[in-house]
Write a protein that holds these residues in place. Structure first.
Motif, PDB file in Angstrom:
ATOM      1  N   PRO A  74      39.894  55.230  36.367  1.00 22.95           N
ATOM      2  CA  PRO A  74      38.993  53.921  36.091  1.00 22.95           C
ATOM      3  C   PRO A  74      39.334  52.765  36.720  1.00 22.95           C
ATOM      4  O   PRO A  74      40.611  52.588  36.828  1.00 22.95           O
ATOM      5  N   VAL A  75      38.201  51.916  36.912  1.00 26.71           N
ATOM      6  CA  VAL A  75      38.324  50.589  37.278  1.00 26.71           C
ATOM      7  C   VAL A  75      37.897  49.777  36.235  1.00 26.71           C
ATOM      8  O   VAL A  75      36.670  49.733  36.032  1.00 26.71           O
ATOM      9  N   LEU A  76      38.451  48.978  35.809  1.00 25.09           N
ATOM     10  CA  LEU A  76      38.174  47.616  34.994  1.00 25.09           C
ATOM     11  C   LEU A  76      37.037  46.656  35.528  1.00 25.09           C
ATOM     12  O   LEU A  76      37.184  46.776  36.943  1.00 25.09           O
ATOM     13  N   PRO A  77      36.334  46.099  34.835  1.00 27.19           N
ATOM     14  CA  PRO A  77      35.636  45.225  35.655  1.00 27.19           C
ATOM     15  C   PRO A  77      36.449  43.917  36.308  1.00 27.19           C
ATOM     16  O   PRO A  77      37.617  43.806  35.684  1.00 27.19           O
ATOM     17  N   ALA A 104      47.212  49.440  38.773  1.00 26.69           N
ATOM     18  CA  ALA A 104      47.176  48.638  40.246  1.00 26.69           C
ATOM     19  C   ALA A 104      46.104  47.312  39.943  1.00 26.69           C
ATOM     20  O   ALA A 104      44.940  47.645  39.440  1.00 26.69           O
ATOM     21  N   VAL A 105      46.823  46.346  40.204  1.00 23.46           N
ATOM     22  CA  VAL A 105      45.903  44.917  39.945  1.00 23.46           C
ATOM     23  C   VAL A 105      45.773  44.894  41.739  1.00 23.46           C
ATOM     24  O   VAL A 105      46.593  44.650  42.674  1.00 23.46           O
ATOM     25  N   VAL A 136      42.954  50.870  37.265  1.00 26.61           N
ATOM     26  CA  VAL A 136      42.873  49.719  38.378  1.00 26.61           C
ATOM     27  C   VAL A 136      42.162  48.279  37.505  1.00 26.61           C
ATOM     28  O   VAL A 136      41.207  48.608  37.119  1.00 26.61           O
ATOM     29  N   LEU A 137      42.874  47.192  37.507  1.00 18.91           N
ATOM     30  CA  LEU A 137      42.423  45.890  37.437  1.00 18.91           C
ATOM     31  C   LEU A 137      42.245  45.198  38.512  1.00 18.91           C
ATOM     32  O   LEU A 137      42.911  44.473  39.514  1.00 18.91           O
ATOM     33  N   PRO A 138      40.983  44.923  39.089  1.00 19.61           N
ATOM     34  CA  PRO A 138      40.368  43.975  40.242  1.00 19.61           C
ATOM     35  C   PRO A 138      40.470  42.735  39.827  1.00 19.61           C
ATOM     36  O   PRO A 138      39.980  42.195  38.839  1.00 19.61           O
ATOM     37  N   VAL A 139      40.992  41.899  40.606  1.00 18.23           N
ATOM     38  CA  VAL A 139      41.152  40.210  40.268  1.00 18.23           C
ATOM     39  C   VAL A 139      40.383  39.624  41.558  1.00 18.23           C
ATOM     40  O   VAL A 139      40.960  39.841  42.551  1.00 18.23           O
ATOM     41  N   GLY A 140      39.506  38.467  41.130  1.00 18.40           N
ATOM     42  CA  GLY A 140      38.885  37.999  42.297  1.00 18.40           C
ATOM     43  C   GLY A 140      38.865  36.470  42.043  1.00 18.40           C
ATOM     44  O   GLY A 140      39.629  35.793  41.505  1.00 18.40           O
ATOM     45  N   SER A 141      38.046  35.838  42.666  1.00 19.60           N
ATOM     46  CA  SER A 141      37.726  34.548  42.484  1.00 19.60           C
ATOM     47  C   SER A 141      36.052  34.058  42.603  1.00 19.60           C
ATOM     48  O   SER A 141      35.517  34.640  43.170  1.00 19.60           O
ATOM     49  N   LEU A 166      46.250  40.984  29.462  1.00 21.81           N
ATOM     50  CA  LEU A 166      45.738  42.259  29.892  1.00 21.81           C
ATOM     51  C   LEU A 166      46.804  43.436  30.247  1.00 21.81           C
ATOM     52  O   LEU A 166      46.354  44.627  29.939  1.00 21.81           O
ATOM     53  N   LEU A 167      47.854  43.001  30.627  1.00 30.27           N
ATOM     54  CA  LEU A 167      48.813  44.033  30.790  1.00 30.27           C
ATOM     55  C   LEU A 167      49.354  44.739  29.528  1.00 30.27           C
ATOM     56  O   LEU A 167      49.315  45.628  29.531  1.00 30.27           O
ATOM     57  N   ASP A 168      49.580  43.669  28.737  1.00 28.81           N
ATOM     58  CA  ASP A 168      50.185  44.354  27.394  1.00 28.81           C
ATOM     59  C   ASP A 168      49.248  45.049  26.563  1.00 28.81           C
ATOM     60  O   ASP A 168      49.269  46.036  26.072  1.00 28.81           O
ATOM     61  N   CYS A 169      47.698  44.764  26.790  1.00 32.81           N
ATOM     62  CA  CYS A 169      46.730  45.627  26.200  1.00 32.81           C
ATOM     63  C   CYS A 169      46.621  47.244  26.657  1.00 32.81           C
ATOM     64  O   CYS A 169      46.886  48.436  26.322  1.00 32.81           O
ATOM     65  N   LEU A 170      46.732  47.161  28.155  1.00 34.15           N
ATOM     66  CA  LEU A 170      46.895  48.484  28.837  1.00 34.15           C
ATOM     67  C   LEU A 170      48.205  49.219  28.467  1.00 34.15           C
ATOM     68  O   LEU A 170      48.178  50.464  28.226  1.00 34.15           O
TER      69      LEU A 170
END
Lengths: 235, 235, 235, 235, 235, 235
Positions: free
Chosen positions: F57-60, F104-105, F22-27, F91-95
């Motif tokens: 796992p959940v990324l920062p 999951a973004v 999981v990659l959370p994205v905020g602001s 980030l997607l390329d890394c994963l």
């Protein structure tokens, strides 16, 4: 073996036996009383002299680098970081595509150091064949720095350490004495306009010159260190 | 007045009286039996000779250009178009920022021609002071082309027209006779691999050489035409 | 066979038998008294008429090109060079990914010429299957230019040579006589503001119109030359 | 008032009295049995009909958009998101530079929606004069969607809702009945190859057609809603 | 004063009295037995502790940096250099636009150092008001490095020097003893695959741990040095 | 399983059994009286709670997003769209390079929605192994939106719907009552300066708060919906 003194068939012949090549990178920027080409001239010359006995080809120096802080001194040029890393990427891609597998980027300008980040990125990428890239700032590599420090610990932009017979400008007299030192912590935070105001002649501090004998010692150390790198610096 | 033979104070002095400067752009690429630096060497030399009596400063040649079709000949380098236009933009921005108002880009390589698009874009943009930029491909400018055509209409990459005493490689014998012509319509559509297969020595056709006297006529025309541009080519 | 008059199944059927496709590229920019779409309309029309008997599909014209010098004439549009080459790269990638192997880019606007640099770059890149791309500026291709020159050597932007029944604007009367010529050396160095001042009606010079019969001769030459290219222009 | 049916003087005249302009944006992509130009044709047509009585100029439709998921259906084209936002930025900059202060981007393709992010960015930037930009996806704007939903809640790509007399392909018979629905949650995660496999005719579900009378109701709602936007959608 | 523990009104109030702000930048990458967030956690924590008594706001750490060489260790993330400098540029532009005039970028990861090039570029650009930006890699700043060297000269990635109570992972036992040292000259030239092979646990050498007392000494030096920078590091 | 609470070996172990992450994205942007980190805090927290029982796992959280319209509220940060899509691509390329095949973004900010365009582009590209990417804006996903709408249909930026115990700022009293609603059609066309003027406290309308019991219902729906996505949202 300068690439500009060769034709492609000679480089191709050489490549069949040896997969090394040198790319010098410099800068066109004010160096006080010295040539605007100081960093480029030195990077190219140290590369050529070091590579000579090894027969490794040396590309023409990339004369433009990153020097935004000197942008207000006429004749100084600077590339934006996005541009500069794109140039290096393109050149590395070319060389890898032709079969070079050991590339030494010999750098003559402190402001270019961030390109090491691009090189790390480039090396890390998967490619069909293993390509090594060395990034070597010749002027402050350990042995050269050690040689210079024997003479004077003050080593600033535009001062004695860049003052070689081949970076002086014909007909220009270099002052005796020393320039006042602009502390690095300050220098790093000046705008291009402030830089020009603070350093009226462009030198960032220290003695303007030393004897040719002293300079020869530093130079020989620089050449030897690049040569050692070309011979033994690879994995 | 080479920028690399000057320090910034000399360029600054000059700039107070004259707002012209020359940026030569070339290419590092195979030229058959001739130097890999042919296009760069010629662009820089024609600029220096033309500017000499005028005192206009000449920057170091940008040695890398766009030559993707020659990418498989070792020692040839190419920048992607996105990279190349970024380099030119950055350099023009620098010069404009320092007060140069008339910039002549003297080009030595056909593949660089698309950068004229960037220059048109750059000129058109609003900026505080008016800056003129000329893009001049010296080798096929009208008068130089006319001089060359008096000798031979066949003027191809790597042939006699690029074979000057200062683009030959020491110790390399240039063949007599002519290379078979690769029609331009074909040349324009080859991959880098096909190009290398089709042109085994890198020449794209025509006689390999002419006498030094003939070449001097062409060269003098080139120098004169650049000088005329620097003197009278501005609005 | 306009792509917009087809559905994907028809294009897919066609592609199984013939791997050619046409991409017309134009510009939306002032053309004096003529339509702002002149370059786009002509590029698309010449493509459609040329491809018709061959059954080769024609994509919709890319209506926006590079015309920064006309940016101050309302209704004129321009893309930056970095944008424009990105668009062409994306479109070529699409077509190659679908199996098209012979792509003709038919250009109607001089300012777009730099994109030829991107096309050379794209062709040179390694890809799994060989893809050819032709870049053809129809209006000054040899045979079309020869046909036009039979009538008048003066061929400038916004003049008779672009004045076809299908580029005129309903209800607009075209002046008789000629516009004064703005020399190309000047035109190339004007800012967008200066251009608008210098060319008050937008024409860059020469006669505004010729007879429909004359224009038909030019047009037929243009269509024939594009058709010949689509039939025989490939390696 | 199509820009392509005008010359620049007419647009300039108009601009002195009214600072509005319309930019339709579409896509060239498979639409099942319908025209590959469906989204572009509809965006342009709805713009022209809506703007007609107001005299607001309508630019030519940008025919290429973002449709990477349809990349394997021949004739479909897609621009990368970085390219697409660059195109929109350049076009907005042009219009703002000429004095247009109210710009309506009329969109015909769901995949283009992310460009709204660029528009928000562009609006937010400081510029000398206030410029408004509306982004309006005409096909699912509230009133048009409401009109469509009166007939059928199933509204998918390539189905009845895009089947107007002016998006049909001459000589192609549209099937009766319905295509199986590909759930959006699936559709959003398919590769281009999977998409082509899953949707054999390109429709993503629902009835293929409705009567011309029903379609007229939807169309009229669409035109009316765009016109209302052009009249009253500004701050 | 963490920005995430504040609302905008509080930051606005503060800004009226003090134009400083801190942006910590880290990396998400393998650190052997330690947390994948080590560099981010330390950069943020040292910033918060240093800024606390001064009331200077601290933005959330940018958790992703440049670490291409660790890309094969799951959970490690890396941004390309072009991306990373774009992020920093955007963030600096935001802060300058709001009125911050003294910005400290506190860095926790060696691989991010090239961003200093972007910062120099950004500082040098003309802008309406003078904005200072400091780039400080806290872990090897002079006083902190001196404190660490009192304990052990071997200071490598993933070793004792990064092993704080707040970078350890719950339930993971850290080995005693030392990891073999991977010489920096080698480490700099490894591909991502080779790196993973050479360093089986991710540590690049040296002792895995020291006492909490020793670590406290290093930490306190780091906090004090950042605080001193925030107080006295400006021009 | 927070990535920052793990070392790489734990993530590697997990990856051998389960290819989800999981990659959370905020602001980081003004939220009226609430924390500047509201969108980031919520995206990360909802991800962690949802993933917890699954061991995914959940990324920062990526704390910076696209919010140009709030750029004048101090402490708000915004990335340009070109930058933001580059970050996500990297980030997607890394994963994908590490073997994650279901990503999951989880998004917490409306302004980030355009990145869905990049994700569609990324998914569509050919790559050696199939990688799925979900883009889920948790706060307006169907079930969560339905839960919220049971309480109040008015759901605006900075209002009750973002007012959780964990987004409030210590010591700040939230007003009773409601903020006036800024219609979306207006909000979408404001410059950053106008936005700050129109919304004096930063709320875009509606009630400032509801009871903790109500908020718990909304939150539980959000967590459940993300968890369901992680379990069943894949192809």
């Amino acid at each position: 073996m300068r690439v500009f003194d060769s034709n492609w068939m000679q480089i191709a012949d050489r490549l069949e036996r040896d997969d090394r090549i040198v790319l010098p990178v410099g800068s066109t920027e004010q160096h006080g009383y010295l040539s605007l080409g100081t960093d480029a001239l030195l990077a190219e010359r140290v590369s050529v002299e070091a590579a000579e006995p090894l027969g490794v080809p040396v590309l023409p120096v990339l004369p433009f680098g990153m020097a935004p802080y000197f942008a207000r001194y006429p004749g100084s040029m600077t590339l934006r970081i996005g541009t500069y890393v794109a140039v290096l990427r393109d050149l590395l891609d070319c060389l890898a595509g032709q079969g070079f597998r050991r590339i030494a980027v010999i750098n003559g300008h402190g402001g270019n150091a961030p390109v090491a980040g691009l090189i790390r990125e480039w090396i890390s990428e998967p490619r069909p064949e293993r390509v090594q890239v060395l990034f070597h700032s010749w002027y402050n590599a350990p042995k050269t720095a050690e040689a210079a420090s024997r003479f004077d610990e003050d080593q600033y932009h535009g001062s004695w350490l860049e003052n070689f017979p081949w970076t002086r400008v014909a007909g220009v007299e270099i002052p005796e004495g020393s320039a006042p030192v602009l502390p690095r912590s300050q220098a790093n935070n000046l705008t291009a306009d402030e830089m020009r105001e603070r350093s009226t002649d462009g030198s960032l501090g220290g003695a303007y010159r030393r004897s040719d004998e002293d300079m020869r010692v530093v130079w020989d150390a620089g050449v030897a260190e690049v040569r050692e790198l070309l011979e033994e610096g690879w994995l």
